[in-house]
Write a protein that holds these residues in place. Sequence first.
Motif, PDB file in Angstrom:
ATOM      1  N   UNK A  72       5.157  -2.151  -1.766  1.00  0.00           N
ATOM      2  CA  UNK A  72       6.521  -2.024  -1.254  1.00  0.00           C
ATOM      3  C   UNK A  72       6.832  -3.101  -0.221  1.00  0.00           C
ATOM      4  N   UNK A  73       5.874  -3.384   0.653  1.00  0.00           N
ATOM      5  CA  UNK A  73       6.092  -4.354   1.730  1.00  0.00           C
ATOM      6  C   UNK A  73       5.759  -5.782   1.333  1.00  0.00           C
ATOM      7  N   UNK A  74       5.091  -5.925   0.196  1.00  0.00           N
ATOM      8  CA  UNK A  74       4.675  -7.257  -0.216  1.00  0.00           C
ATOM      9  C   UNK A  74       3.623  -7.833   0.707  1.00  0.00           C
ATOM     10  N   UNK A  75       2.795  -6.969   1.231  1.00  0.00           N
ATOM     11  CA  UNK A  75       1.764  -7.371   2.197  1.00  0.00           C
ATOM     12  C   UNK A  75       0.377  -7.004   1.658  1.00  0.00           C
ATOM     13  N   UNK A  76      -0.472  -8.010   1.495  1.00  0.00           N
ATOM     14  CA  UNK A  76      -1.812  -7.766   0.951  1.00  0.00           C
ATOM     15  C   UNK A  76      -2.836  -7.687   2.081  1.00  0.00           C
ATOM     16  N   UNK A  77      -3.535  -6.576   2.192  1.00  0.00           N
ATOM     17  CA  UNK A  77      -4.493  -6.381   3.276  1.00  0.00           C
ATOM     18  C   UNK A  77      -5.889  -6.893   2.959  1.00  0.00           C
ATOM     19  N   UNK A  78      -6.225  -6.951   1.680  1.00  0.00           N
ATOM     20  CA  UNK A  78      -7.585  -7.328   1.314  1.00  0.00           C
ATOM     21  C   UNK A  78      -8.519  -6.130   1.395  1.00  0.00           C
ATOM     22  N   UNK A  79      -9.706  -6.279   0.839  1.00  0.00           N
ATOM     23  CA  UNK A  79     -10.674  -5.182   0.816  1.00  0.00           C
ATOM     24  C   UNK A  79     -11.052  -4.755   2.229  1.00  0.00           C
ATOM     25  N   UNK A  80     -11.311  -5.727   3.101  1.00  0.00           N
ATOM     26  CA  UNK A  80     -11.688  -5.415   4.473  1.00  0.00           C
ATOM     27  C   UNK A  80     -10.549  -4.709   5.202  1.00  0.00           C
ATOM     28  N   UNK A  81      -9.329  -5.224   5.015  1.00  0.00           N
ATOM     29  CA  UNK A  81      -8.173  -4.600   5.655  1.00  0.00           C
ATOM     30  C   UNK A  81      -7.925  -3.199   5.145  1.00  0.00           C
ATOM     31  N   UNK A  82      -8.192  -2.995   3.850  1.00  0.00           N
ATOM     32  CA  UNK A  82      -8.023  -1.671   3.260  1.00  0.00           C
ATOM     33  C   UNK A  82      -8.978  -0.668   3.897  1.00  0.00           C
ATOM     34  N   UNK A 130       1.941  18.366  -1.183  1.00  0.00           N
ATOM     35  CA  UNK A 130       2.405  17.245  -1.990  1.00  0.00           C
ATOM     36  C   UNK A 130       3.520  16.474  -1.304  1.00  0.00           C
ATOM     37  N   UNK A 131       4.482  17.190  -0.733  1.00  0.00           N
ATOM     38  CA  UNK A 131       5.587  16.541  -0.022  1.00  0.00           C
ATOM     39  C   UNK A 131       5.045  15.752   1.167  1.00  0.00           C
ATOM     40  N   UNK A 132       4.102  16.345   1.876  1.00  0.00           N
ATOM     41  CA  UNK A 132       3.495  15.707   3.039  1.00  0.00           C
ATOM     42  C   UNK A 132       2.812  14.397   2.651  1.00  0.00           C
ATOM     43  N   UNK A 133       2.106  14.392   1.524  1.00  0.00           N
ATOM     44  CA  UNK A 133       1.369  13.208   1.087  1.00  0.00           C
ATOM     45  C   UNK A 133       2.284  12.127   0.523  1.00  0.00           C
ATOM     46  N   UNK A 134       3.366  12.529  -0.105  1.00  0.00           N
ATOM     47  CA  UNK A 134       4.221  11.578  -0.820  1.00  0.00           C
ATOM     48  C   UNK A 134       5.384  11.055   0.017  1.00  0.00           C
ATOM     49  N   UNK A 135       5.840  11.837   1.002  1.00  0.00           N
ATOM     50  CA  UNK A 135       7.093  11.488   1.677  1.00  0.00           C
ATOM     51  C   UNK A 135       7.059  10.134   2.381  1.00  0.00           C
ATOM     52  N   UNK A 136       5.911   9.708   2.886  1.00  0.00           N
ATOM     53  CA  UNK A 136       5.828   8.413   3.573  1.00  0.00           C
ATOM     54  C   UNK A 136       6.093   7.275   2.594  1.00  0.00           C
ATOM     55  N   UNK A 137       5.527   7.380   1.392  1.00  0.00           N
ATOM     56  CA  UNK A 137       5.752   6.354   0.372  1.00  0.00           C
ATOM     57  C   UNK A 137       7.230   6.303  -0.002  1.00  0.00           C
ATOM     58  N   UNK A 138       7.835   7.473  -0.201  1.00  0.00           N
ATOM     59  CA  UNK A 138       9.253   7.544  -0.562  1.00  0.00           C
ATOM     60  C   UNK A 138      10.114   6.975   0.567  1.00  0.00           C
ATOM     61  N   UNK A 139       9.776   7.330   1.801  1.00  0.00           N
ATOM     62  CA  UNK A 139      10.539   6.832   2.954  1.00  0.00           C
ATOM     63  C   UNK A 139      10.510   5.310   3.032  1.00  0.00           C
ATOM     64  N   UNK A 140       9.312   4.738   2.935  1.00  0.00           N
ATOM     65  CA  UNK A 140       9.175   3.287   3.059  1.00  0.00           C
ATOM     66  C   UNK A 140       9.878   2.557   1.909  1.00  0.00           C
ATOM     67  N   UNK A 141       9.877   3.164   0.738  1.00  0.00           N
ATOM     68  CA  UNK A 141      10.575   2.558  -0.400  1.00  0.00           C
ATOM     69  C   UNK A 141      12.085   2.587  -0.165  1.00  0.00           C
ATOM     70  N   UNK A 142      12.589   3.728   0.296  1.00  0.00           N
ATOM     71  CA  UNK A 142      14.026   3.863   0.537  1.00  0.00           C
ATOM     72  C   UNK A 142      14.491   2.936   1.653  1.00  0.00           C
ATOM     73  N   UNK A 143      13.633   2.736   2.651  1.00  0.00           N
ATOM     74  CA  UNK A 143      13.993   1.861   3.769  1.00  0.00           C
ATOM     75  C   UNK A 143      14.165   0.416   3.326  1.00  0.00           C
ATOM     76  N   UNK A 144      13.510   0.041   2.227  1.00  0.00           N
ATOM     77  CA  UNK A 144      13.620  -1.323   1.712  1.00  0.00           C
ATOM     78  C   UNK A 144      14.946  -1.571   0.997  1.00  0.00           C
TER      79      UNK A 144
END
Length: 360
Positions: free
Chosen positions: A103-113, A305-319
């Motif tokens: 969503x952010x177009x930001x690659x963290x890499x294995x170490x960053x992950x 499920x809502x708790x786990x998914x809502x952050x992804x949905x929020x960040x997508x909508x913010x874009x």
Amino acid sequence: MELKSNKKRYSYLDLLKCIAMYGVVFYHGAIPWLPVLTDTPMSYVNYFIMAILSMSVPVFFFVNGFLMFGKNFDMKRHIKKTVHILCVAVIWGVLTTVFLMIIRGEYLGIRGLFQTLWQLKANWISHLWFLGILVCIYLIFPLLNVVYESNRKIFIYFVAIGSIMIFGNSLLNEMATLCTVIIQHPKMIENLNFFHIFNPFKDTYSFAFIYFCLGGLVYGYKDKIAVWAENKGTKIAVYSLIMNLCCLFAIGLMYSNFTDRPWDTVWNGQTTIFTLCSVMSVFVVAVRYKEKNAVIQKISQNTLGIYLIHVIVLRFMERILSVPLMTHLGVSVLYIAVIMMLSLGITEIIHRIPIVHRIL
């Protein structure tokens, strides 16, 4: 002795979980954009709303304790459930990080992950701290349950000591700061451990254990509380709720004045006696709710499920949305409701996928 049931549903718990879930999503999705303490009347309204949101996560721990202590304990099943939550936390930590990178177009890499997963990096997967603490609680739950069943007085003693060490200590901090203001030598006293080496509840997340145990205690007296609520308890609880929210709001203003920035009454408020009393007051008010609303029940059944998914949905909508649009309270209220329903819809879809549904 009351026969415990694993199947009975409590409508008022469904309502509490639904409201708490909305509060969590609102805190993560709306509060960052709403103007707070900017010398406009509306900004102070927004800040008061933050005081209300301080109850959201504590309510989840409280309800979880209510349900856990209200079940017949099965060690094998409990271990499986604990391992399942642990796996869910790790899997969704990875999935959320990957989705946010896309969503952010930001690659963290294995170490960053790995660093993001281990440190619960802020603005990435920091919200997963809840599952980590839940696992910790579940690890010691068998011991807590034995004490709860065999000697309720000892269990009450544990909860009382924990409450004094956590909420009492927080109150001492607030009173000490207030005293410095009164004597005109203002000094911000926060996170000071007044019990020093004699405090076994020094960890930041210790409050979660007490809310969980309080839920268990309330389960044992739920019928008496319901009768009291039907008489004069509801009115007292409403007055208590208003008073405690106002106190937390005032404490927040005092601390904000010291730091020249809004003091987070949501995060910091969780350890205050004001939020503790507010949670108990809300339960007393909610216990009178006996309706069976399909939407509320569906949200309640899918809060994880809502708790786990809502952050992804929020960040997508913010874009894809305009940020100024979300600086209005009325728009934010509707916006969060949409995020809730989108997250619920995705959760329902995942539940219908064989094997994959196990990650929720």
